[in-house]
Design a protein around this motif. Sequence first.
Motif, PDB file in Angstrom:
ATOM      1  N   GLY A 169       3.798   5.628  -5.441  1.00 47.72           N
ATOM      2  CA  GLY A 169       4.111   5.593  -6.975  1.00 47.72           C
ATOM      3  C   GLY A 169       2.766   7.065  -7.189  1.00 47.72           C
ATOM      4  O   GLY A 169       4.002   7.682  -8.512  1.00 47.72           O
ATOM      5  N   PHE A 170       1.984   6.428  -7.200  1.00 50.92           N
ATOM      6  CA  PHE A 170       1.003   7.640  -7.581  1.00 50.92           C
ATOM      7  C   PHE A 170       1.227   8.726  -7.124  1.00 50.92           C
ATOM      8  O   PHE A 170       0.936   9.872  -7.793  1.00 50.92           O
ATOM      9  N   LEU A 171       1.711   9.720  -6.009  1.00 51.30           N
ATOM     10  CA  LEU A 171       2.311  10.650  -5.433  1.00 51.30           C
ATOM     11  C   LEU A 171       3.508  10.135  -6.034  1.00 51.30           C
ATOM     12  O   LEU A 171       3.664  12.270  -7.051  1.00 51.30           O
ATOM     13  N   TYR A 172       4.468  10.395  -6.897  1.00 50.46           N
ATOM     14  CA  TYR A 172       5.089  10.515  -7.556  1.00 50.46           C
ATOM     15  C   TYR A 172       4.906  11.181  -8.860  1.00 50.46           C
ATOM     16  O   TYR A 172       4.817  11.980  -9.648  1.00 50.46           O
ATOM     17  N   LEU A 173       3.879  10.090  -9.573  1.00 46.90           N
ATOM     18  CA  LEU A 173       3.341  10.492 -10.863  1.00 46.90           C
ATOM     19  C   LEU A 173       2.471  11.576 -11.058  1.00 46.90           C
ATOM     20  O   LEU A 173       2.529  12.609 -11.957  1.00 46.90           O
TER      21      LEU A 173
ATOM     22  N   LEU B  96       0.860  -1.550   0.089  1.00 48.91           N
ATOM     23  CA  LEU B  96      -0.003   0.078   0.010  1.00 48.91           C
ATOM     24  C   LEU B  96       1.137   0.673  -0.107  1.00 48.91           C
ATOM     25  O   LEU B  96       0.708   1.931  -1.165  1.00 48.91           O
ATOM     26  N   LEU B  97       1.743   1.105   0.977  1.00 46.79           N
ATOM     27  CA  LEU B  97       2.498   2.364   0.731  1.00 46.79           C
ATOM     28  C   LEU B  97       4.334   2.288  -0.030  1.00 46.79           C
ATOM     29  O   LEU B  97       3.483   3.224  -0.650  1.00 46.79           O
ATOM     30  N   ILE B  98       3.776   1.606  -1.220  1.00 49.81           N
ATOM     31  CA  ILE B  98       4.729   1.485  -2.501  1.00 49.81           C
ATOM     32  C   ILE B  98       3.557   2.425  -3.987  1.00 49.81           C
ATOM     33  O   ILE B  98       3.570   3.216  -4.391  1.00 49.81           O
ATOM     34  N   LEU B  99       1.978   1.950  -3.436  1.00 48.21           N
ATOM     35  CA  LEU B  99       0.892   2.328  -4.454  1.00 48.21           C
ATOM     36  C   LEU B  99       0.815   3.851  -4.554  1.00 48.21           C
ATOM     37  O   LEU B  99       1.032   4.625  -4.753  1.00 48.21           O
ATOM     38  N   ILE B 100       0.662   4.638  -3.202  1.00 47.22           N
ATOM     39  CA  ILE B 100       1.076   5.647  -2.551  1.00 47.22           C
ATOM     40  C   ILE B 100       1.593   6.114  -2.538  1.00 47.22           C
ATOM     41  O   ILE B 100       1.858   7.450  -3.248  1.00 47.22           O
TER      42      ILE B 100
END
Length: 330
Positions: A197-201, A191-195
Amino acid sequence: MDWKKCIIFLGLMLSLNYVCCQYRMKNTQGSSLSDRVQQLTELALTRPVIKFNGAKFKEYVKTTPRNYSVVVMFTAMAPQRQCQICRHANDEFVIVANSFRYLQSHSKKLFFAFVDFDEGSDVFQMMRLNTAPVYMHFPPKGKPKPADTMDIQRVGFGAEAIAKWISERTDIQIRVFRPPNYSGTVAIIMLLILIGGFLYLRRNNLDFIYNKTIWGLCALFFTLTMISGQMWNHIRGPPFIHRSSNGNVAYIHASSQGQFILETYIVMVLNGAVVLGMILMTEAASRKGDVKKRRIFAAIGAGLVAVFFSLLLSIFRNKAQGYPYSLLFK
């Protein structure tokens, strides 16, 4: 005088024979008890929960004398029995039995066993059991008392609850050691990785972080999760539903001291419908525009609040006997 001597001699012989018989019987019982303890100890070293059929149950549990306690789980794990909670209850029971192995000083004072209905139906009839799972404690002396049957409807069948109940019956404190479960840790990392990655994009446009609606929905979901009883389920480990002996299924616990997992989801949905109704009425009153559409939203919101709040009151009324208030439903 001869006949008096014969009577005295005969009396002495009978007394001596009685003493010898009692001594021999005592030695036989002691040997039998030690053999049973040794056999149970060897079986417990092979597997933490010993499997009993009718004959073994009578030999190790019903036969006296005993100087050890036996905690027996009566279950029905065959697929055709459709006991949905039996396997979960068995897993928790095995966790307690494995944890008990760390207490070597009590290794010969307490044993764990289970009786499956398909291999010990005579035991179920003997104990007058018509449901499963059932945890029962058989003390070293005397017959089991009502408190020697664990009330899983009230306290659930989690390993911690079983260990606490055993300590109350035997004064043996068992510290529960659960096998490591990394699924929660892996889920959090993902979940932290997805969050991240989303914030980076979206690093060039982070205005959504300040969106009140998103934070409001998150807070609402968290609140509904907490008030529905998820933490209670996590601590107590209740069954998903309850299936009675006659085949009826209960989705709502009959007591205010307990609940089922499915009941948690039902309450969450009902609370969510009430909140949705309140939001619709609030939006209809605060927004500007088509009056007819606003009235429709207000009417729908009021209907949702009335119906689903009435259902919540009805459930609470059935669980808390004597509660006097109701709205649309009793």
